[in-house]
Design a protein around this motif. Sequence first.
Motif, short mmCIF file in Angstrom:
data_model
loop_
_atom_site.label_atom_id
_atom_site.label_comp_id
_atom_site.label_asym_id
_atom_site.label_seq_id
_atom_site.Cartn_x
_atom_site.Cartn_y
_atom_site.Cartn_z
N SER A 109 1.89 9.18 -6.10
CA SER A 109 2.28 10.58 -5.86
C SER A 109 3.37 11.02 -6.83
CB SER A 109 2.74 10.76 -4.42
OG SER A 109 3.97 10.10 -4.19
N ASN A 110 4.19 10.10 -7.29
CA ASN A 110 5.22 10.44 -8.27
C ASN A 110 4.65 10.71 -9.66
OD1 ASN A 110 7.26 10.23 -6.39
ND2 ASN A 110 7.78 8.14 -6.92
N LYS A 111 3.49 10.12 -9.94
CA LYS A 111 2.83 10.34 -11.25
C LYS A 111 2.11 11.67 -11.30
CE LYS A 111 2.11 5.52 -12.51
NZ LYS A 111 1.09 4.49 -12.81
N ALA A 112 1.75 12.19 -10.14
CA ALA A 112 0.96 13.43 -10.10
C ALA A 112 1.78 14.64 -10.43
CB ALA A 112 0.36 13.60 -8.72
N SER A 167 0.83 -1.21 0.00
CA SER A 167 0.00 0.00 0.00
C SER A 167 0.86 1.25 0.00
CB SER A 167 -0.92 0.01 1.22
OG SER A 167 -1.86 -1.01 1.15
N ALA A 168 1.91 1.26 0.82
CA ALA A 168 2.80 2.42 0.88
C ALA A 168 3.51 2.62 -0.46
CB ALA A 168 3.82 2.24 2.00
N THR A 169 3.92 1.53 -1.08
CA THR A 169 4.59 1.62 -2.38
C THR A 169 3.65 2.15 -3.45
OG1 THR A 169 6.04 -0.21 -1.77
CG2 THR A 169 5.87 0.30 -4.12
N GLU A 170 2.41 1.67 -3.44
CA GLU A 170 1.43 2.14 -4.42
C GLU A 170 1.15 3.63 -4.23
OE1 GLU A 170 -1.83 -0.55 -3.82
OE2 GLU A 170 -0.88 -2.13 -5.01
N LEU A 171 1.08 4.09 -2.99
CA LEU A 171 0.87 5.52 -2.73
C LEU A 171 2.05 6.34 -3.23
CD1 LEU A 171 -0.72 5.56 0.83
CD2 LEU A 171 -1.79 6.29 -1.30
N GLN A 172 3.26 5.84 -3.00
CA GLN A 172 4.46 6.53 -3.46
C GLN A 172 4.46 6.64 -4.99
OE1 GLN A 172 7.39 7.05 -1.27
NE2 GLN A 172 8.48 8.13 -2.87
N ILE A 173 4.14 5.56 -5.67
CA ILE A 173 4.10 5.56 -7.14
C ILE A 173 3.04 6.53 -7.62
CG2 ILE A 173 3.50 4.17 -9.15
CD1 ILE A 173 4.82 1.78 -7.64
#
Length: 77
Positions: A74-77, A66-72
């Motif tokens: 946020s990097n796309k935004a 979940s943390a990794t998916e959130l990080q990814i």
Amino acid sequence: MSVAAVDLGGLTESNCCAACNGDHCVISGQPYCAHPRKGGLHHHQLQSDQGAMRRLQTARDMLLRSATELQIASNKA
């Protein structure tokens, strides 16, 4: 209880599983909280309860994913 049968739904960095309550923790299978960020398993279960250890590791993996998916995201935004 097998890991496949465990419902870890609702588990977040700060919230326990939806099926947890004051009398039963999904991860420990006991009447104490074993959330990976809130304290984890008691010492005796770390040494003898392989099922609880598998559930704890599955919970840790879910939180990491979940943390990794959130990080990814946020990097796309």
